[in-house]
Scaffold this active site. Structure first.
Site, mmCIF file in Angstrom:
data_model
loop_
_atom_site.group_PDB
_atom_site.id
_atom_site.type_symbol
_atom_site.label_atom_id
_atom_site.label_comp_id
_atom_site.label_asym_id
_atom_site.label_seq_id
_atom_site.Cartn_x
_atom_site.Cartn_y
_atom_site.Cartn_z
ATOM 1 N N HIS A 37 -6.923 -12.748 -3.607
ATOM 2 C CA HIS A 37 -5.710 -12.049 -3.172
ATOM 3 C C HIS A 37 -4.518 -12.999 -3.146
ATOM 4 O O HIS A 37 -3.393 -12.615 -3.480
ATOM 5 C CB HIS A 37 -5.895 -11.485 -1.756
ATOM 6 C CG HIS A 37 -6.986 -10.470 -1.624
ATOM 7 N ND1 HIS A 37 -8.165 -10.732 -0.971
ATOM 8 C CD2 HIS A 37 -7.081 -9.190 -2.045
ATOM 9 C CE1 HIS A 37 -8.937 -9.664 -0.985
ATOM 10 N NE2 HIS A 37 -8.310 -8.705 -1.647
ATOM 11 N N GLY A 149 -4.963 -7.492 -9.575
ATOM 12 C CA GLY A 149 -5.906 -8.471 -10.095
ATOM 13 C C GLY A 149 -6.670 -7.968 -11.317
ATOM 14 O O GLY A 149 -7.104 -6.809 -11.355
ATOM 15 N N SER A 187 -14.576 -12.016 -4.056
ATOM 16 C CA SER A 187 -14.515 -10.615 -3.640
ATOM 17 C C SER A 187 -14.842 -10.517 -2.160
ATOM 18 O O SER A 187 -15.681 -11.282 -1.657
ATOM 19 C CB SER A 187 -15.545 -9.803 -4.436
ATOM 20 O OG SER A 187 -15.749 -8.545 -3.818
HETATM 21 P P1 AMP Z 1 -8.862 -5.244 -2.732
HETATM 22 O O1 AMP Z 1 -8.460 -5.775 -1.403
HETATM 23 O O2 AMP Z 1 -10.274 -5.538 -3.090
HETATM 24 O O3 AMP Z 1 -8.461 -3.810 -2.937
HETATM 25 O O4 AMP Z 1 -8.018 -6.072 -3.783
HETATM 26 C C1 AMP Z 1 -6.619 -6.102 -3.726
HETATM 27 C C2 AMP Z 1 -6.088 -6.721 -4.985
HETATM 28 O O5 AMP Z 1 -6.613 -8.051 -5.119
HETATM 29 C C3 AMP Z 1 -6.507 -5.951 -6.254
HETATM 30 O O6 AMP Z 1 -5.415 -5.930 -7.150
HETATM 31 C C4 AMP Z 1 -7.637 -6.798 -6.778
HETATM 32 O O7 AMP Z 1 -7.816 -6.674 -8.180
HETATM 33 C C5 AMP Z 1 -7.154 -8.192 -6.410
HETATM 34 N N1 AMP Z 1 -8.274 -9.142 -6.387
HETATM 35 C C6 AMP Z 1 -9.418 -9.037 -5.675
HETATM 36 N N2 AMP Z 1 -10.239 -10.063 -5.965
HETATM 37 C C7 AMP Z 1 -9.600 -10.823 -6.893
HETATM 38 C C8 AMP Z 1 -9.928 -12.023 -7.604
HETATM 39 N N3 AMP Z 1 -11.079 -12.637 -7.407
HETATM 40 N N4 AMP Z 1 -9.029 -12.504 -8.469
HETATM 41 C C9 AMP Z 1 -7.833 -11.880 -8.683
HETATM 42 N N5 AMP Z 1 -7.475 -10.751 -8.047
HETATM 43 C C10 AMP Z 1 -8.336 -10.234 -7.161
#
Ligand code: AMP
Length: 283
Positions: A37, A149, A187
Site C-alpha cells: 500500500h 496496485g 498482502s
Molecule cells: P486492498 O487494501 O487489498 O484493497 O488494496 C488496496 C490497494 O493496494 C489496491 O490497489 C491493491 O492493488 C494495492 N496493493 C495491495 N497489495 C499490493 C502490493 N503487494 N503491491 C502493490 N500494490 C498493492
C-alpha cells in the site's frame, strides 16, 4: 495527517486544496496496511500535491460474509504507516456514510465480460462491488489521479472502465506489485497464513517467473497445465492459472498478442492468494 470520517468534512477539506490549485492523488485501501500500500502512497506523493488515502472494508465486494468478518483490521499501525509516508488526509468512512439509505449509489455499466473472467468467475458480484465503491469515492473526492496496485491487475482494468463509462476525470495510475524478499506478493491476507504455508508460498512467484521464461517457446496450454501442477503442493490448491490479453482479458491460445499477463489464484490452507505477472508488453 488529518483524519476525516464524513463525506461533508472531506469534501470541505478537498475543496480548499482545489481552490489553491493543488492536485489530489487518491489511494483507496481496506486497511491492514503494508509496504505494498505504501508504494501507492509514495507514487501519489511523487505525482500529486495532496495525498488522500481511504480505509474502508467495502461490504459490497465480499461475496462471502465470513471473508468480510475475517478481514484483518489494524487501525493503529495503519495510522503510523500513513504518517510515516507523509499522507495528508485519511478518509475513514462508515458504511452508512458510503451507502446512505437516502442516496442511490448503484451503478450501471458494461464490464465487457471482464467481471466474469478469473476473479469474477470465482467471486460472483465482486467487481460490481468494487466498481460501486470506486464510483462513490470518485464522486465524493473527485481526485485528479487514483493509484491502484498491479497486484490486483483485473481490478485496475475495472477501475479504468469505471472512469471511462461513468464520466470521471480521474487518471488511473497502476503501481507495480511490491513483494517480500522471497517473491511472495505483499498482502493483508498473508497475516493469516500458517507458518508452514508462508514458507512455501513463494511457489506462486516462482511459477509466474517460470511462465515468463516460456513465452513464445512452449504452447500456452502446456504452460498453464505445468503451472497448475507446480502449484499443487501439499497444503496448496490452485484455483486458476490463466494467460490472458492484458486489455481484453480474453484467454489466449497463442503468444501473438501485445500485452500478455499470467494471473493466478491459489488456496494456501484457508487463505486465498492472488498474483500475476506481465509476461509481455509491447509499446
Ligand atoms: P486492498 O487494501 O487489498 O484493497 O488494496 C488496496 C490497494 O493496494 C489496491 O490497489 C491493491 O492493488 C494495492 N496493493 C495491495 N497489495 C499490493 C502490493 N503487494 N503491491 C502493490 N500494490 C498493492
Amino acid at each position: 495527517m488529518i483524519i476525516t470520517q464524513t463525506v461533508s468534512e472531506v469534501q470541505q477539506l478537498l475543496d480548499k486544496y482545489r481552490d489553491d490549485k493543488m492536485s489530489i492523488g487518491f489511494v483507496p485501501t481496506m486497511g491492514a496496511l503494508h509496504e505494498g500500500h505504501m508504494a501507492l502512497i509514495d507514487a501519489a506523493r511523487a505525482q500529486c500535491d495532496v495525498v488522500v488515502a481511504s480505509i474502508f472494508v467495502n461490504p459490497t465486494q465480499f461475496n462471502e460474509a465470513s471473508d468480510l468478518e475475517k478481514y484483518p483490521r489494524t487501525p493503529e499501525s495503519d495510522n503510523e504507516l500513513l504518517k510515516k509516508h507523509d499522507c495528508d488526509v485519511l478518509f475513514f468512512p462508515s458504511v452508512e456514510e458510503m451507502y446512505p439509505s437516502d442516496t442511490d449509489t448503484s451503478i450501471q455499466m458494461d464490464f465487457n465480460g471482464i467481471d466474469r473472467a478469473m476473479e469474477g468467475e470465482f467471486r460472483p458480484g465482486h467487481f460490481e462491488g468494487v466498481a460501486q465503491v470506486i464510483h462513490r469515492f470518485l464522486d465524493v473526492l473527485a481526485p485528479d489521479a487514483i493509484f491502484m496496485g498491479q497486484k490486483d491487475y483485473q481490478q485496475v482494468r475495472v477501475v479504468q472502465l469505471v472512469t471511462e463509462q461513468l464520466n470521471h476525470r480521474t487518471t488511473v495510475v497502476m503501481v507495480p506489485t511490491v513483494r517480500h524478499e522471497d517473491g511472495l506478493a505483499q498482502s493483508s491476507r498473508n497475516l493469516r497464513l500458517l507458518p508452514e504455508h508462508r514458507k512455501k508460498a513463494n511457489v506462486i512467484f516462482r511459477t509466474l517467473s517460470w511462465a515468463k521464461e516460456q513465452v513464445s517457446n512452449r504452447a500456452i496450454e502446456e504452460v498453464k497445465a505445468v503451472a497448475m501442477a507446480n502449484l499443487t503442493i501439499p497444503g496448496f490448491k490452485p484455483e486458476y492459472f490463466e494467460i490472458i490479453d492484458g486489455q481484453t482479458f480474453e484467454k489466449l491460445e497463442d503468444w501473438d498478442h501485445e500485452t500478455i499477463v499470467a494471473c493466478t489464484a491459489v488456496w494456501a490452507g484457508e487463505v486465498r492468494l492472488i498474483d500475476n505477472m506481465i509476461l509481455r508488453v509491447e509499446s
